[in-house]
Design a protein around this motif. Structure first.
Motif, PDB file in Angstrom:
ATOM      1  N   TRP A 161      25.943  86.439  60.162  1.00 35.20           N
ATOM      2  CA  TRP A 161      25.790  86.073  61.567  1.00 35.20           C
ATOM      3  C   TRP A 161      25.550  84.575  61.712  1.00 35.20           C
ATOM      4  N   LEU A 162      24.790  84.015  60.783  1.00 29.67           N
ATOM      5  CA  LEU A 162      24.497  82.579  60.818  1.00 29.67           C
ATOM      6  C   LEU A 162      25.773  81.756  60.636  1.00 29.67           C
ATOM      7  N   VAL A 163      26.559  82.122  59.624  1.00 26.23           N
ATOM      8  CA  VAL A 163      27.811  81.411  59.363  1.00 26.23           C
ATOM      9  C   VAL A 163      28.783  81.598  60.524  1.00 26.23           C
ATOM     10  N   GLY A 164      28.837  82.830  61.038  1.00 25.38           N
ATOM     11  CA  GLY A 164      29.728  83.099  62.163  1.00 25.38           C
ATOM     12  C   GLY A 164      29.355  82.291  63.386  1.00 25.38           C
ATOM     13  N   ALA A 165      28.056  82.215  63.675  1.00 26.61           N
ATOM     14  CA  ALA A 165      27.600  81.448  64.832  1.00 26.61           C
ATOM     15  C   ALA A 165      27.918  79.964  64.661  1.00 26.61           C
ATOM     16  N   ALA A 166      27.716  79.461  63.436  1.00 23.47           N
ATOM     17  CA  ALA A 166      28.031  78.057  63.174  1.00 23.47           C
ATOM     18  C   ALA A 166      29.524  77.809  63.348  1.00 23.47           C
ATOM     19  N   GLY A 167      30.342  78.744  62.857  1.00 24.90           N
ATOM     20  CA  GLY A 167      31.785  78.605  63.000  1.00 24.90           C
ATOM     21  C   GLY A 167      32.221  78.600  64.450  1.00 24.90           C
ATOM     22  N   GLY A 169      30.380  77.733  66.947  1.00 26.39           N
ATOM     23  CA  GLY A 169      29.891  76.483  67.514  1.00 26.39           C
ATOM     24  C   GLY A 169      30.829  75.318  67.222  1.00 26.39           C
ATOM     25  N   VAL A 170      31.295  75.231  65.972  1.00 27.74           N
ATOM     26  CA  VAL A 170      32.212  74.152  65.593  1.00 27.74           C
ATOM     27  C   VAL A 170      33.549  74.312  66.315  1.00 27.74           C
ATOM     28  N   ALA A 171      34.038  75.550  66.388  1.00 28.77           N
ATOM     29  CA  ALA A 171      35.312  75.802  67.075  1.00 28.77           C
ATOM     30  C   ALA A 171      35.208  75.438  68.555  1.00 28.77           C
ATOM     31  N   CYS A 172      34.110  75.828  69.187  1.00 29.24           N
ATOM     32  CA  CYS A 172      33.916  75.501  70.610  1.00 29.24           C
ATOM     33  C   CYS A 172      33.789  73.993  70.810  1.00 29.24           C
ATOM     34  N   GLY A 210      44.871  61.267  70.171  1.00 30.23           N
ATOM     35  CA  GLY A 210      43.881  61.249  69.099  1.00 30.23           C
ATOM     36  C   GLY A 210      42.761  62.234  69.320  1.00 30.23           C
ATOM     37  N   GLY A 211      42.244  62.302  70.545  1.00 31.51           N
ATOM     38  CA  GLY A 211      41.139  63.218  70.836  1.00 31.51           C
ATOM     39  C   GLY A 211      41.545  64.673  70.716  1.00 31.51           C
ATOM     40  N   VAL A 212      42.734  65.007  71.200  1.00 26.90           N
ATOM     41  CA  VAL A 212      43.211  66.396  71.089  1.00 26.90           C
ATOM     42  C   VAL A 212      43.418  66.768  69.627  1.00 26.90           C
ATOM     43  N   SER A 213      44.008  65.873  68.855  1.00 33.48           N
ATOM     44  CA  SER A 213      44.240  66.148  67.428  1.00 33.48           C
ATOM     45  C   SER A 213      42.923  66.358  66.694  1.00 33.48           C
ATOM     46  N   ARG A 214      41.965  65.495  66.960  1.00 40.26           N
ATOM     47  CA  ARG A 214      40.643  65.626  66.330  1.00 40.26           C
ATOM     48  C   ARG A 214      39.992  66.948  66.728  1.00 40.26           C
ATOM     49  N   GLY A 215      40.089  67.293  68.003  1.00 39.74           N
ATOM     50  CA  GLY A 215      39.514  68.556  68.465  1.00 39.74           C
ATOM     51  C   GLY A 215      40.158  69.759  67.811  1.00 39.74           C
ATOM     52  N   ILE A 216      41.475  69.713  67.623  1.00 37.27           N
ATOM     53  CA  ILE A 216      42.182  70.817  66.970  1.00 37.27           C
ATOM     54  C   ILE A 216      41.681  71.013  65.542  1.00 37.27           C
ATOM     55  N   VAL A 217      41.485  69.910  64.822  1.00 37.43           N
ATOM     56  CA  VAL A 217      40.999  70.005  63.440  1.00 37.43           C
ATOM     57  C   VAL A 217      39.625  70.664  63.406  1.00 37.43           C
ATOM     58  N   PHE A 218      38.740  70.255  64.300  1.00 37.52           N
ATOM     59  CA  PHE A 218      37.406  70.867  64.368  1.00 37.52           C
ATOM     60  C   PHE A 218      37.521  72.353  64.709  1.00 37.52           C
ATOM     61  N   ALA A 219      38.362  72.691  65.670  1.00 34.02           N
ATOM     62  CA  ALA A 219      38.496  74.084  66.097  1.00 34.02           C
ATOM     63  C   ALA A 219      39.017  74.960  64.962  1.00 34.02           C
ATOM     64  N   VAL A 220      39.995  74.467  64.230  1.00 32.96           N
ATOM     65  CA  VAL A 220      40.555  75.241  63.114  1.00 32.96           C
ATOM     66  C   VAL A 220      39.523  75.389  61.995  1.00 32.96           C
ATOM     67  N   ALA A 221      38.785  74.315  61.705  1.00 43.16           N
ATOM     68  CA  ALA A 221      37.734  74.394  60.677  1.00 43.16           C
ATOM     69  C   ALA A 221      36.684  75.429  61.075  1.00 43.16           C
ATOM     70  N   GLY A 223      37.246  78.020  62.935  1.00 44.84           N
ATOM     71  CA  GLY A 223      37.882  79.323  62.755  1.00 44.84           C
ATOM     72  C   GLY A 223      37.813  79.809  61.325  1.00 44.84           C
ATOM     73  N   PHE A 224      37.983  78.899  60.378  1.00 45.97           N
ATOM     74  CA  PHE A 224      37.879  79.281  58.963  1.00 45.97           C
ATOM     75  C   PHE A 224      36.456  79.722  58.624  1.00 45.97           C
ATOM     76  N   ALA A 225      35.451  79.072  59.227  1.00 49.07           N
ATOM     77  CA  ALA A 225      34.060  79.473  58.994  1.00 49.07           C
ATOM     78  C   ALA A 225      33.813  80.879  59.545  1.00 49.07           C
ATOM     79  N   VAL A 226      34.381  81.172  60.711  1.00 51.31           N
ATOM     80  CA  VAL A 226      34.252  82.518  61.279  1.00 51.31           C
ATOM     81  C   VAL A 226      34.910  83.538  60.354  1.00 51.31           C
ATOM     82  N   SER A 227      36.075  83.184  59.818  1.00 50.77           N
ATOM     83  CA  SER A 227      36.760  84.075  58.867  1.00 50.77           C
ATOM     84  C   SER A 227      35.900  84.329  57.634  1.00 50.77           C
ATOM     85  N   ALA A 228      35.219  83.282  57.156  1.00 51.35           N
ATOM     86  CA  ALA A 228      34.331  83.437  55.998  1.00 51.35           C
ATOM     87  C   ALA A 228      33.201  84.404  56.314  1.00 51.35           C
TER      88      ALA A 228
END
Length: 280
Positions: A161-167, A169-172, A210-221, A223-228
């Motif tokens: 739950w902790l990792v999922g919540a962090a993921g 948060g990062v995606a949002c 630049g801002g959209v690209s940076r945001g996409i990278v954070f959102a995908v990262a 998502g991977f944390a949620v998958s973990a």
């Protein structure tokens, strides 16, 4: 009345201290340093997209390693680290005295500035440690570190739950960053009136892209944390380098990574524009 006047005067002095020339110089130097790091990350990611730099990391550690290889590289690293310290101190002054703008005194704004101050203090520490010879710092090996932290978190009670919540948060946060960039919310932080029409157009292009690209990278990262968390496998978590490389697994292959890489480089240019026109 006297008490009110005294309090107002004290507050004014505090704001003046927060807006001092030294703090402003530190903030602008920090934007230059951030721009250098993001531009190099974008450059490295672009080389990876076309198979030219698979042995290098497209993250902060990779960017620092790239700088270290250049003439006077060690000196440049020290300058870069000190500049990021300036960014951290500027954000700390915003947390203590309020940010520029009519709503800079809001508690939410101050709290956000405090969080950014902590983040940039960590970045400054990692850069300076790298400059001092600790090549494991600066987010080098960031993917392995992300998986190690995730594995430790998963072992805790309620770790999934902790990792999922962090993921989440990062995606949002990533979606929030991308959304604000797309809506050009950065306009209120810049002295747009001092720009020529061409400069405004250029700032809008690199700011949005630049801002959209940076945001996409954070959102995908995120998502991977949620998958973990869902799979209870730390290997699913990814740092910036592995997140960027994951874009090559899409149907469009390396072209999506190339697009994002150019976007990250554009964010570096946008950071330099902030160094020139940001309201501090």
């Amino acid at each position: 009345m006297n008490i009110s006047a005294t309090a107002s005067k004290s507050h004014g002095k505090a704001r003046q201290a927060g807006n001092s020339t030294a703090v402003e110089a530190g903030g602008r130097a920090g934007f230059v340093a951030r721009g250098v790091i993001y531009f190099l990350v974008g450059f490295l990611a672009l080389r990876i997209a076309f198979g030219g730099s698979n042995e290098k990391q497209a993250d902060r550690g990779g960017a620092l390693a790239e700088i270290a290889q250049k003439p006077f590289g060690q000196v440049m690293l020290w300058v870069l680290g000190i500049a990021v310290v300036g960014m951290a101190l500027w954000r700390l002054s915003e947390a203590a005295f309020g940010a520029a703008g009519p709503d800079g005194d809001k508690a939410t704004k101050r709290l956000a500035s405090a969080g950014r101050a902590v983040f940039y203090a960590f970045v400054a520490y990692s850069v300076l440690m790298f400059a001092a010879g600790n090549k494991g710092s600066g987010s080098g090996g960031g993917d392995a570190r992300s998986q190690d932290v995730t594995a430790r978190a998963l072992d805790l009670p309620g770790g999934r739950w902790l990792v999922g919540a962090a993921g989440v948060g990062v995606a949002c946060a990533g979606l929030w960053i991308a959304g604000r960039a797309a809506l050009r919310k950065f306009h209120k932080h810049l002295r747009m009136g001092e720009m020529t029409r061409t400069e405004r157009r250029g700032v809008d292009i690199v700011g949005v892209f630049g801002g959209v690209s940076r945001g996409i990278v954070f959102a995908v990262a995120g998502g991977f944390a949620v998958s973990a968390a869902v799979k209870a496998r730390s290997g699913e978590a990814k740092g910036m380098d592995d997140t960027l490389r994951a874009f090559t697994a899409t149907p469009v292959g390396p072209w999506l990574l190339a697009f994002i890489a150019v976007g990250l480089a554009a964010f570096g240019l946008f950071s330099w524009a902030n160094a020139r026109w940001r309201r501090i």
